[in-house]
Scaffold this motif. Structure first.
Motif, PDB file in Angstrom:
ATOM      1  N   ILE A  82       1.056  -1.102   0.024  1.00 43.74           N
ATOM      2  CA  ILE A  82       0.380  -0.110   0.006  1.00 43.74           C
ATOM      3  C   ILE A  82       0.919   1.372  -0.100  1.00 43.74           C
ATOM      4  O   ILE A  82       1.667   1.356   0.993  1.00 43.74           O
ATOM      5  CB  ILE A  82      -0.997  -0.045   1.131  1.00 43.74           C
ATOM      6  CG1 ILE A  82      -1.551  -1.377   1.580  1.00 43.74           C
ATOM      7  CG2 ILE A  82      -1.753   1.239   1.051  1.00 43.74           C
ATOM      8  CD1 ILE A  82      -2.582  -1.624   0.417  1.00 43.74           C
ATOM      9  N   ASN A  83       0.863   2.017  -0.794  1.00 46.17           N
ATOM     10  CA  ASN A  83       1.361   3.360  -1.024  1.00 46.17           C
ATOM     11  C   ASN A  83       0.469   4.580  -1.125  1.00 46.17           C
ATOM     12  O   ASN A  83      -0.711   4.409  -1.282  1.00 46.17           O
ATOM     13  CB  ASN A  83       2.162   3.720  -2.352  1.00 46.17           C
ATOM     14  CG  ASN A  83       3.065   2.460  -2.665  1.00 46.17           C
ATOM     15  OD1 ASN A  83       4.179   2.218  -1.963  1.00 46.17           O
ATOM     16  ND2 ASN A  83       3.050   1.554  -3.788  1.00 46.17           N
ATOM     17  N   PHE A 110       3.897   7.394   2.607  1.00 43.44           N
ATOM     18  CA  PHE A 110       4.253   6.216   3.432  1.00 43.44           C
ATOM     19  C   PHE A 110       3.911   4.918   2.358  1.00 43.44           C
ATOM     20  O   PHE A 110       3.336   4.860   1.390  1.00 43.44           O
ATOM     21  CB  PHE A 110       3.114   6.116   4.473  1.00 43.44           C
ATOM     22  CG  PHE A 110       1.668   5.760   4.125  1.00 43.44           C
ATOM     23  CD1 PHE A 110       1.219   4.399   4.122  1.00 43.44           C
ATOM     24  CD2 PHE A 110       0.928   6.891   3.941  1.00 43.44           C
ATOM     25  CE1 PHE A 110      -0.125   4.321   3.797  1.00 43.44           C
ATOM     26  CE2 PHE A 110      -0.471   6.591   3.741  1.00 43.44           C
ATOM     27  CZ  PHE A 110      -1.165   5.333   3.642  1.00 43.44           C
ATOM     28  N   THR A 111       4.514   3.515   2.984  1.00 44.04           N
ATOM     29  CA  THR A 111       4.365   2.520   2.275  1.00 44.04           C
ATOM     30  C   THR A 111       4.299   1.619   3.358  1.00 44.04           C
ATOM     31  O   THR A 111       5.009   1.516   4.249  1.00 44.04           O
ATOM     32  CB  THR A 111       5.463   2.090   1.474  1.00 44.04           C
ATOM     33  OG1 THR A 111       5.620   2.977   0.411  1.00 44.04           O
ATOM     34  CG2 THR A 111       5.495   0.753   0.759  1.00 44.04           C
ATOM     35  N   LEU A 112       3.431   0.398   3.339  1.00 36.84           N
ATOM     36  CA  LEU A 112       3.319  -0.620   4.188  1.00 36.84           C
ATOM     37  C   LEU A 112       2.596  -1.749   3.294  1.00 36.84           C
ATOM     38  O   LEU A 112       2.053  -1.658   2.357  1.00 36.84           O
ATOM     39  CB  LEU A 112       2.616  -0.239   5.522  1.00 36.84           C
ATOM     40  CG  LEU A 112       1.186   0.253   5.495  1.00 36.84           C
ATOM     41  CD1 LEU A 112       0.303  -0.923   5.379  1.00 36.84           C
ATOM     42  CD2 LEU A 112       1.093   0.832   7.007  1.00 36.84           C
ATOM     43  N   VAL A 165      -9.221   3.565   7.129  1.00 35.98           N
ATOM     44  CA  VAL A 165      -9.462   3.429   5.891  1.00 35.98           C
ATOM     45  C   VAL A 165      -9.333   2.003   5.613  1.00 35.98           C
ATOM     46  O   VAL A 165      -8.323   1.229   6.136  1.00 35.98           O
ATOM     47  CB  VAL A 165      -8.082   3.981   5.009  1.00 35.98           C
ATOM     48  CG1 VAL A 165      -8.413   3.812   3.624  1.00 35.98           C
ATOM     49  CG2 VAL A 165      -8.152   5.809   5.233  1.00 35.98           C
ATOM     50  N   THR A 166     -10.375   1.334   4.965  1.00 34.47           N
ATOM     51  CA  THR A 166     -10.413   0.020   4.530  1.00 34.47           C
ATOM     52  C   THR A 166      -9.761  -0.513   3.334  1.00 34.47           C
ATOM     53  O   THR A 166      -9.725   0.330   2.250  1.00 34.47           O
ATOM     54  CB  THR A 166     -11.764  -0.632   4.236  1.00 34.47           C
ATOM     55  OG1 THR A 166     -12.728  -0.139   5.786  1.00 34.47           O
ATOM     56  CG2 THR A 166     -11.917  -2.047   4.066  1.00 34.47           C
ATOM     57  N   VAL A 167      -8.707  -1.105   3.405  1.00 35.83           N
ATOM     58  CA  VAL A 167      -7.925  -1.821   2.266  1.00 35.83           C
ATOM     59  C   VAL A 167      -8.755  -2.564   1.257  1.00 35.83           C
ATOM     60  O   VAL A 167      -9.384  -3.419   1.822  1.00 35.83           O
ATOM     61  CB  VAL A 167      -6.623  -2.615   2.720  1.00 35.83           C
ATOM     62  CG1 VAL A 167      -5.841  -2.979   1.551  1.00 35.83           C
ATOM     63  CG2 VAL A 167      -5.933  -1.634   3.599  1.00 35.83           C
ATOM     64  N   LYS A 168      -8.828  -2.206   0.102  1.00 32.35           N
ATOM     65  CA  LYS A 168      -9.220  -2.831  -1.038  1.00 32.35           C
ATOM     66  C   LYS A 168      -8.432  -3.526  -1.715  1.00 32.35           C
ATOM     67  O   LYS A 168      -7.651  -2.946  -2.356  1.00 32.35           O
ATOM     68  CB  LYS A 168     -10.405  -2.116  -1.525  1.00 32.35           C
ATOM     69  CG  LYS A 168     -11.509  -1.341  -0.679  1.00 32.35           C
ATOM     70  CD  LYS A 168     -12.403  -0.555  -1.468  1.00 32.35           C
ATOM     71  CE  LYS A 168     -13.390  -0.220  -0.473  1.00 32.35           C
ATOM     72  NZ  LYS A 168     -13.825   1.179  -0.489  1.00 32.35           N
ATOM     73  N   LYS A 169      -8.856  -4.543  -2.485  1.00 31.44           N
ATOM     74  CA  LYS A 169      -7.836  -5.309  -3.388  1.00 31.44           C
ATOM     75  C   LYS A 169      -7.756  -4.494  -4.787  1.00 31.44           C
ATOM     76  O   LYS A 169      -8.702  -3.980  -5.182  1.00 31.44           O
ATOM     77  CB  LYS A 169      -8.879  -6.815  -3.765  1.00 31.44           C
ATOM     78  CG  LYS A 169      -7.832  -7.443  -4.650  1.00 31.44           C
ATOM     79  CD  LYS A 169      -8.342  -8.907  -4.979  1.00 31.44           C
ATOM     80  CE  LYS A 169      -7.426  -9.751  -5.843  1.00 31.44           C
ATOM     81  NZ  LYS A 169      -8.314 -11.114  -6.000  1.00 31.44           N
ATOM     82  N   GLY A 170      -6.439  -4.380  -4.985  1.00 33.47           N
ATOM     83  CA  GLY A 170      -6.212  -3.692  -6.295  1.00 33.47           C
ATOM     84  C   GLY A 170      -6.170  -2.137  -5.896  1.00 33.47           C
ATOM     85  O   GLY A 170      -5.567  -1.348  -6.823  1.00 33.47           O
ATOM     86  N   THR A 184      -4.172   0.059  -4.438  1.00 30.21           N
ATOM     87  CA  THR A 184      -2.867   0.345  -3.735  1.00 30.21           C
ATOM     88  C   THR A 184      -2.298   1.867  -3.364  1.00 30.21           C
ATOM     89  O   THR A 184      -1.339   1.851  -2.834  1.00 30.21           O
ATOM     90  CB  THR A 184      -1.836  -0.402  -4.227  1.00 30.21           C
ATOM     91  OG1 THR A 184      -1.622  -0.221  -5.712  1.00 30.21           O
ATOM     92  CG2 THR A 184      -2.260  -2.111  -4.315  1.00 30.21           C
ATOM     93  N   ASN A 185      -3.009   2.623  -4.233  1.00 29.00           N
ATOM     94  CA  ASN A 185      -2.509   4.072  -4.028  1.00 29.00           C
ATOM     95  C   ASN A 185      -3.526   4.938  -3.311  1.00 29.00           C
ATOM     96  O   ASN A 185      -4.630   5.152  -3.756  1.00 29.00           O
ATOM     97  CB  ASN A 185      -2.106   4.765  -5.202  1.00 29.00           C
ATOM     98  CG  ASN A 185      -1.036   3.948  -6.093  1.00 29.00           C
ATOM     99  OD1 ASN A 185       0.005   4.047  -5.396  1.00 29.00           O
ATOM    100  ND2 ASN A 185      -1.238   3.531  -7.304  1.00 29.00           N
ATOM    101  N   LEU A 186      -3.239   5.280  -2.180  1.00 31.39           N
ATOM    102  CA  LEU A 186      -4.339   6.028  -1.146  1.00 31.39           C
ATOM    103  C   LEU A 186      -3.872   7.502  -0.968  1.00 31.39           C
ATOM    104  O   LEU A 186      -2.875   7.768  -0.940  1.00 31.39           O
ATOM    105  CB  LEU A 186      -4.411   5.355   0.070  1.00 31.39           C
ATOM    106  CG  LEU A 186      -4.791   4.105   0.332  1.00 31.39           C
ATOM    107  CD1 LEU A 186      -4.637   3.403   1.652  1.00 31.39           C
ATOM    108  CD2 LEU A 186      -6.161   3.543  -0.548  1.00 31.39           C
TER     109      LEU A 186
END
Length: 100
Positions: free
Chosen positions: A23-24, A58-60, A80-85, A87-89
């Motif tokens: 995640i970037n 940030f990146t994790l 913030v919920t991580v969603k598949k695909g 990756t840029n927030l």
């Protein structure tokens, strides 16, 4: 047969780690004009986290469905919920208007 079952189980559990995605992101003020330096980004319920750099970036690594908790002193925390695909927030934090 027993060896086959053990191999199958080990393969399943080893593949769980590969579901994570990088995640970037960038943390900005509410106007989106200024980066937030040193914001905390933590994967909820884990000890995985990082902080934003001088550009607010940030990146994790996190799994889809996990929640990132983004916080900074004087600002309201944001989940913030991580969603598949996805990756840029871009995360914008608002000022926390609490009277001291």
């Amino acid at each position: 047969m027993k060896k086959f079952c053990i191999v199958l189980i080990l393969t399943f559990f080893s593949s769980i780690g590969f579901a994570q995605q990088a995640i970037n992101g960038v943390v900005l003020d509410e106007a989106g004009a200024e980066p937030i330096i040193g914001a905390s980004i933590l994967v909820k319920g884990t000890s995985v986290g990082t902080s934003s750099d001088v550009d607010g970036k940030f990146t994790l690594r996190a799994n889809p469905g996990q929640i990132l908790v983004v916080s900074f002193m004087g600002m309201a925390s944001q989940n913030v919920t991580v969603k598949k695909g996805n990756t840029n927030l871009i995360i914008k934090l608002t000022k926390n208007a609490v009277n001291l």
